[in-house]
Write a protein that holds these residues in place. Sequence first.
Motif, PDB file in Angstrom:
ATOM      1  N   ASN A   8      53.097  42.857  30.295  1.00  0.00           N
ATOM      2  CA  ASN A   8      53.609  44.441  29.527  1.00  0.00           C
ATOM      3  C   ASN A   8      52.555  45.294  29.693  1.00  0.00           C
ATOM      4  OD1 ASN A   8      52.034  43.617  27.107  1.00  0.00           O
ATOM      5  ND2 ASN A   8      53.446  42.115  26.551  1.00  0.00           N
ATOM      6  N   THR A   9      52.790  46.450  28.841  1.00  0.00           N
ATOM      7  CA  THR A   9      51.828  47.582  29.236  1.00  0.00           C
ATOM      8  C   THR A   9      50.633  47.164  28.341  1.00  0.00           C
ATOM      9  OG1 THR A   9      53.433  48.969  29.327  1.00  0.00           O
ATOM     10  CG2 THR A   9      51.506  49.749  28.853  1.00  0.00           C
ATOM     11  N   VAL A  10      50.401  46.475  27.122  1.00  0.00           N
ATOM     12  CA  VAL A  10      49.549  46.377  26.530  1.00  0.00           C
ATOM     13  C   VAL A  10      48.809  45.243  26.949  1.00  0.00           C
ATOM     14  CG1 VAL A  10      48.692  45.518  23.998  1.00  0.00           C
ATOM     15  CG2 VAL A  10      50.656  47.025  24.109  1.00  0.00           C
ATOM     16  N   GLN A  11      49.091  44.155  27.283  1.00  0.00           N
ATOM     17  CA  GLN A  11      48.344  43.157  27.875  1.00  0.00           C
ATOM     18  C   GLN A  11      47.834  43.389  29.207  1.00  0.00           C
ATOM     19  OE1 GLN A  11      48.160  40.433  26.070  1.00  0.00           O
ATOM     20  NE2 GLN A  11      50.075  39.676  25.309  1.00  0.00           N
ATOM     21  N   GLU A  12      48.507  44.125  30.154  1.00  0.00           N
ATOM     22  CA  GLU A  12      47.977  44.543  31.365  1.00  0.00           C
ATOM     23  C   GLU A  12      46.767  45.780  31.435  1.00  0.00           C
ATOM     24  OE1 GLU A  12      51.486  45.672  33.722  1.00  0.00           O
ATOM     25  OE2 GLU A  12      51.463  43.599  34.631  1.00  0.00           O
ATOM     26  N   THR A  13      46.683  46.465  30.129  1.00  0.00           N
ATOM     27  CA  THR A  13      45.665  47.369  30.039  1.00  0.00           C
ATOM     28  C   THR A  13      44.465  46.561  29.680  1.00  0.00           C
ATOM     29  OG1 THR A  13      46.392  47.599  27.786  1.00  0.00           O
ATOM     30  CG2 THR A  13      47.317  49.285  29.348  1.00  0.00           C
ATOM     31  N   LEU A  14      44.659  45.169  29.329  1.00  0.00           N
ATOM     32  CA  LEU A  14      43.535  44.581  28.838  1.00  0.00           C
ATOM     33  C   LEU A  14      42.886  43.848  30.356  1.00  0.00           C
ATOM     34  CD1 LEU A  14      44.451  42.676  25.560  1.00  0.00           C
ATOM     35  CD2 LEU A  14      43.175  44.835  25.827  1.00  0.00           C
ATOM     36  N   ILE A  15      43.912  43.380  30.952  1.00  0.00           N
ATOM     37  CA  ILE A  15      43.822  42.320  32.169  1.00  0.00           C
ATOM     38  C   ILE A  15      43.235  43.281  33.469  1.00  0.00           C
ATOM     39  CG2 ILE A  15      44.823  40.926  33.878  1.00  0.00           C
ATOM     40  CD1 ILE A  15      44.451  39.832  31.197  1.00  0.00           C
ATOM     41  N   LEU A  16      43.734  44.651  33.745  1.00  0.00           N
ATOM     42  CA  LEU A  16      43.364  45.016  34.710  1.00  0.00           C
ATOM     43  C   LEU A  16      41.865  45.446  34.950  1.00  0.00           C
ATOM     44  CD1 LEU A  16      46.703  46.981  35.717  1.00  0.00           C
ATOM     45  CD2 LEU A  16      45.896  44.721  36.751  1.00  0.00           C
ATOM     46  N   PRO A  17      41.244  46.191  33.534  1.00  0.00           N
ATOM     47  CA  PRO A  17      40.044  46.492  33.544  1.00  0.00           C
ATOM     48  C   PRO A  17      39.188  45.030  33.693  1.00  0.00           C
ATOM     49  CG  PRO A  17      41.118  47.571  31.826  1.00  0.00           C
ATOM     50  CD  PRO A  17      42.066  46.401  32.476  1.00  0.00           C
ATOM     51  N   LEU A  18      39.472  44.039  33.045  1.00  0.00           N
ATOM     52  CA  LEU A  18      38.882  42.606  33.417  1.00  0.00           C
ATOM     53  C   LEU A  18      38.669  42.117  34.535  1.00  0.00           C
ATOM     54  CD1 LEU A  18      37.783  40.470  31.367  1.00  0.00           C
ATOM     55  CD2 LEU A  18      39.871  39.287  31.508  1.00  0.00           C
ATOM     56  N   TYR A  19      40.047  42.364  35.534  1.00  0.00           N
ATOM     57  CA  TYR A  19      39.860  41.945  36.733  1.00  0.00           C
ATOM     58  C   TYR A  19      38.710  42.885  37.595  1.00  0.00           C
ATOM     59  CZ  TYR A  19      41.298  40.386  41.433  1.00  0.00           C
ATOM     60  OH  TYR A  19      41.498  39.824  42.516  1.00  0.00           O
ATOM     61  N   SER A  20      39.032  44.188  37.355  1.00  0.00           N
ATOM     62  CA  SER A  20      38.088  44.898  38.046  1.00  0.00           C
ATOM     63  C   SER A  20      36.580  44.698  37.645  1.00  0.00           C
ATOM     64  CB  SER A  20      38.205  46.270  37.647  1.00  0.00           C
ATOM     65  OG  SER A  20      39.612  46.997  38.231  1.00  0.00           O
ATOM     66  N   ARG A  21      36.131  44.205  36.304  1.00  0.00           N
ATOM     67  CA  ARG A  21      34.632  43.665  36.345  1.00  0.00           C
ATOM     68  C   ARG A  21      34.438  42.592  37.005  1.00  0.00           C
ATOM     69  NH1 ARG A  21      36.381  45.663  31.108  1.00  0.00           N
ATOM     70  NH2 ARG A  21      36.240  43.477  30.201  1.00  0.00           N
ATOM     71  N   LYS A  22      35.314  41.984  37.029  1.00  0.00           N
ATOM     72  CA  LYS A  22      35.079  40.417  37.807  1.00  0.00           C
ATOM     73  C   LYS A  22      35.098  40.628  39.409  1.00  0.00           C
ATOM     74  CE  LYS A  22      37.544  36.594  39.791  1.00  0.00           C
ATOM     75  NZ  LYS A  22      38.577  36.471  40.956  1.00  0.00           N
ATOM     76  N   LEU A  23      35.614  41.485  39.775  1.00  0.00           N
ATOM     77  CA  LEU A  23      35.687  42.058  41.334  1.00  0.00           C
ATOM     78  C   LEU A  23      34.580  42.457  41.770  1.00  0.00           C
ATOM     79  CD1 LEU A  23      37.413  42.257  43.795  1.00  0.00           C
ATOM     80  CD2 LEU A  23      38.038  44.378  42.985  1.00  0.00           C
ATOM     81  N   CYS A  24      33.933  43.415  40.588  1.00  0.00           N
ATOM     82  CA  CYS A  24      32.742  44.052  41.114  1.00  0.00           C
ATOM     83  C   CYS A  24      31.521  43.240  40.738  1.00  0.00           C
ATOM     84  CB  CYS A  24      32.606  45.410  40.043  1.00  0.00           C
ATOM     85  SG  CYS A  24      31.617  46.690  40.626  1.00  0.00           S
ATOM     86  N   THR A  25      31.750  42.251  40.149  1.00  0.00           N
ATOM     87  CA  THR A  25      30.662  41.265  40.027  1.00  0.00           C
ATOM     88  C   THR A  25      30.432  40.341  41.353  1.00  0.00           C
ATOM     89  OG1 THR A  25      31.171  40.925  37.829  1.00  0.00           O
ATOM     90  CG2 THR A  25      29.921  38.959  38.702  1.00  0.00           C
ATOM     91  N   GLU A  26      31.703  40.332  41.863  1.00  0.00           N
ATOM     92  CA  GLU A  26      31.588  39.624  43.443  1.00  0.00           C
ATOM     93  C   GLU A  26      31.279  40.438  44.364  1.00  0.00           C
ATOM     94  OE1 GLU A  26      35.326  36.523  42.032  1.00  0.00           O
ATOM     95  OE2 GLU A  26      35.526  38.301  43.625  1.00  0.00           O
ATOM     96  N   LEU A  27      31.587  41.781  44.409  1.00  0.00           N
ATOM     97  CA  LEU A  27      31.422  42.763  45.307  1.00  0.00           C
ATOM     98  C   LEU A  27      30.008  43.138  45.448  1.00  0.00           C
ATOM     99  CD1 LEU A  27      34.672  44.780  45.392  1.00  0.00           C
ATOM    100  CD2 LEU A  27      34.166  42.870  47.062  1.00  0.00           C
ATOM    101  N   TYR A  28      29.613  43.704  44.217  1.00  0.00           N
ATOM    102  CA  TYR A  28      28.230  44.287  43.958  1.00  0.00           C
ATOM    103  C   TYR A  28      27.371  43.634  43.095  1.00  0.00           C
ATOM    104  CZ  TYR A  28      31.535  47.899  45.536  1.00  0.00           C
ATOM    105  OH  TYR A  28      32.359  48.357  46.253  1.00  0.00           O
ATOM    106  N   PRO A  29      26.968  42.146  43.268  1.00  0.00           N
ATOM    107  CA  PRO A  29      26.191  41.327  42.511  1.00  0.00           C
ATOM    108  C   PRO A  29      24.747  41.858  42.095  1.00  0.00           C
ATOM    109  CG  PRO A  29      26.296  40.393  44.726  1.00  0.00           C
ATOM    110  CD  PRO A  29      27.233  41.416  44.789  1.00  0.00           C
ATOM    111  N   ASN A  30      24.395  42.727  42.993  1.00  0.00           N
ATOM    112  CA  ASN A  30      22.785  43.362  42.550  1.00  0.00           C
ATOM    113  C   ASN A  30      22.894  44.412  41.664  1.00  0.00           C
ATOM    114  OD1 ASN A  30      21.720  41.643  44.389  1.00  0.00           O
ATOM    115  ND2 ASN A  30      22.004  43.009  46.205  1.00  0.00           N
ATOM    116  N   LEU A  31      24.223  45.110  41.440  1.00  0.00           N
ATOM    117  CA  LEU A  31      24.510  46.257  40.672  1.00  0.00           C
ATOM    118  C   LEU A  31      24.908  45.625  39.347  1.00  0.00           C
ATOM    119  CD1 LEU A  31      26.018  48.682  43.246  1.00  0.00           C
ATOM    120  CD2 LEU A  31      23.773  48.855  42.122  1.00  0.00           C
ATOM    121  N   TYR A  32      25.710  44.938  39.415  1.00  0.00           N
ATOM    122  CA  TYR A  32      26.614  44.479  37.855  1.00  0.00           C
ATOM    123  C   TYR A  32      27.025  43.259  38.114  1.00  0.00           C
ATOM    124  CZ  TYR A  32      30.245  44.933  34.808  1.00  0.00           C
ATOM    125  OH  TYR A  32      31.245  44.853  33.711  1.00  0.00           O
TER     126      TYR A  32
END
Length: 280
Positions: A8-32
């Motif tokens: 739902n909208t509320v839950q997904e507004t929490l999950i999608l940024p969380l997933y982006s932070r996890k993705l960036c940790t994997e893609l750019y480990p030297n930066l973040y």
Amino acid sequence: MKYKIEKNTVQETLILPLYSRKLCTELYPNLYRDETAVRLIDQIDYDFSEAEKNSRSLMQRFGALEVAMRQNDLAFEVQAYLKNHPCAAVVNLGCGLDNTGKACDNGSCKIYNLDFPDVIALRQQLLPAGEREQNIPCDLKDPAWFDKIDASGGAVFFASGVFYYFLTAQVRELVQGMADAFPCGVLVFDAANRTAVKMIAKTWFRTAKIKDVGAYFAVSDAKSELSPWDSRLQVSSRGYMLGYNDLKDPSVSGFFRFLAKVGDNGMKMQIVKIGFGGKL
């Protein structure tokens, strides 16, 4: 045990940024690095197949880089404030499942995470408050939460991806109220110009059937536009893609650096810092 997250909208507004932070940790480990995001994604029962599919696209990967740089920039400003105010309150406005407050913990500050009651209820399950930390359910637009912050040692407030969903008048009222309540405090948040806000919030505005996008908070020149709100305010800003990091890490392509320049200069994507009367 896995925690079930509803689509739902509320839950997904929490999950999608969380997933982006996890993705960036994997893609750019030297930066973040966001180990909390990596851990929480493993603990959550949610269908990530669409997010995983989208993550392969170029723009989604750049979006993840945007999220990571924003968090890094805000953490930089929080840590800079704590150097001069080690016992300050560190206040995450609209925290969602973000753990930046704890990531900035210097061992003596007080950490507050504020969000709507349903968000805080989920946070309590996934990220229960630790030592010197409180998860506070509230509506940021209602100043009742001011009284729950111990700002005796100073206060640094930060908001990540929050004010795009506020009317300009609501942000102004909040800032003026905070200037009254926290005279030596500092507020840092991300902002962008009108064009960028329309792009960022397009889906949300359509869902909410809101037509007057122009009433929502957007900034091009923070100092000239926000300083007139109150004579006590000290306003400054830096581009949030390249204002704190040159992004010359080998993991970041030349094309992404070009997009980052467009974001900072063309879309005025920025970190705004407002001091409420004391020296920044």
